[in-house]
Design an enzyme around this catalytic site. Structure first.
Site, short mmCIF file in Angstrom:
data_model
loop_
_atom_site.label_atom_id
_atom_site.label_comp_id
_atom_site.label_asym_id
_atom_site.label_seq_id
_atom_site.Cartn_x
_atom_site.Cartn_y
_atom_site.Cartn_z
N CYS A 24 0.82 -1.22 0.00
CA CYS A 24 0.00 0.00 0.00
C CYS A 24 0.85 1.27 0.00
CB CYS A 24 -0.96 -0.01 1.19
SG CYS A 24 -0.17 -0.40 2.77
N HIS A 53 -2.46 5.51 6.37
CA HIS A 53 -1.09 5.99 6.46
C HIS A 53 -1.06 7.46 6.04
CE1 HIS A 53 0.20 1.83 6.75
NE2 HIS A 53 -0.21 1.55 5.53
#
Length: 356
Positions: free
Chosen positions: A140, A220
């Protein structure tokens, strides 16, 4: 004829790949491989998803009221392409099984690069994936970085980059992970693995990455500094990124969206399934340029950002379409990528109406 797809695993990534396949008329889901009875098995059955299980565990499923559609070996025999969505580290063993059936496979970023012929990100190396048999879609964080850096490199040239990654501690369901009340260097040394992973896709990239884990499950956040090969104008960069659906530019000053939690709320309120965010969330208030040096923050939804690339790569591997722009347009359309712009314009103004 639609391509027949098998998904080995039905966790965070697997269930999202399944939904993406079901939404795409170019593919047909043969079924999923499940190895134990849990709530996700019941959910899959309720949704009408064919469940294939190991022969030695079929009785466990039947005793739990779940009649398997068949055995895992039948699933792999029937499929034209297998998505490996098993827990990280199991891909190398699974690859031997796929090879025994002569079937191509797509692996995830939790596997070592050597599991595949190619590590992959659509905006960087789609053409290299054409007719490959085994491809690994990078993680990711690496996917988010590469989307940005390859886009900038194609337009301006990238001389070097630095990325400081503020990582979520766990996915929402992973209640066994931490830290609970700490900021953890991950790893304590520099560089982190993310830059090394990015270079498996873009070997030309000169990048240093560092990461810390914080107690959140949402997303994130990446701070990225890029030294470009030429001086650039901020407005041109905004226009460049805004022209690609896989970037969502958010102006915090006008919308109040200045955090990962508010981005997630936007996705949920807009009607996105599971609140998934396939796009890089570029906080354009942070986008600043000093001659040829660019700085910005971008948010990365770890549960869903790799799903478009997983679907893109099938078109290349199976030779369905060789133009990455056409593939992205098709995949973006089926997943609704770019639809959040109907709620927030490229310059951050709330808009009412439209589907996500």
């Amino acid at each position: 004829m639609p391509v027949k797809i098998a998904v080995n695993g039905y966790g965070t990534i697997g269930k999202r790949i399944v939904d993406a396949v079901l939404s795409n008329k170019d593919f047909r889901l043969v079924g999923i491989a499940k190895y134990r009875v849990d709530y996700s098995a019941y959910l899959a059955a309720r949704k009408g998803i064919p469940i294939y299980v190991p022969r030695e565990r079929a009785s466990e499923f039947r005793e739990a009221g779940l009649e398997p559609h068949g055995y895992v070996d039948y699933l792999f025999e029937e499929a034209d392409l297998i998505y490996d969505a098993s827990p990280g580290g199991k891909g190398a063993g699974n690859k031997k099984i796929y090879e025994s059936y002569g079937k191509p496979g797509v692996f995830q970023g939790g596997e070592e690069p050597g599991v595949a012929e190619l590590s992959y990100s659509t905006l960087c190396n789609f053409e290299e994936a054409l007719n490959k048999k085994y491809v690994r879609v990078v993680s990711c964080n690496t996917t988010g970085m590469l989307r940005l850096l390859c886009t900038l490199h194609r337009e301006y040239g990238v001389k070097r980059a630095l990325s400081v990654i503020i990582r979520r501690a766990a996915d929402p369901k992973e209640d066994q992970r931490g830290p609970v009340n700490s900021i953890l260097l991950d790893p304590p040394s520099i560089p982190s693995h993310h830059g090394l992973d990015a270079r498996t896709v873009a070997p030309w990239l000169d990048i240093v990455t560092a990461a810390a884990v914080v107690p959140t499950t949402l997303m994130h956040m990446q701070f990225i500094e890029v030294e470009l090969s030429t001086q650039v104008n901020r407005g041109d960069v905004v226009e460049l990124l805004d022209g690609i659906n896989r970037f969502l530019l958010v102006e915090s000053a006008s919308t109040g969206i200045d955090s990962t939690s508010k981005v997630m709320e936007l996705a949920r309120d807009s009607g996105r399934p599971r609140g998934d965010i396939y796009e890089n969330i570029v906080f354009i208030d942070s986008l600043s340029i000093n001659a040829s040096r660019l700085y910005l923050f971008q948010g990365i939804h770890q549960e869903s950002i790799v799903i478009p690339e997983n679907i893109d790569v099938a078109y290349a591997m199976l030779g369905i379409e060789s133009d990455p722009l056409k593939v992205m347009e098709r995949v973006d359309s089926t997943l609704g990528i770019g639809g959040l712009r109907r709620f927030i314009s490229p310059h951050g103004y709330i808009q009412i109406g439209g589907a996500p």
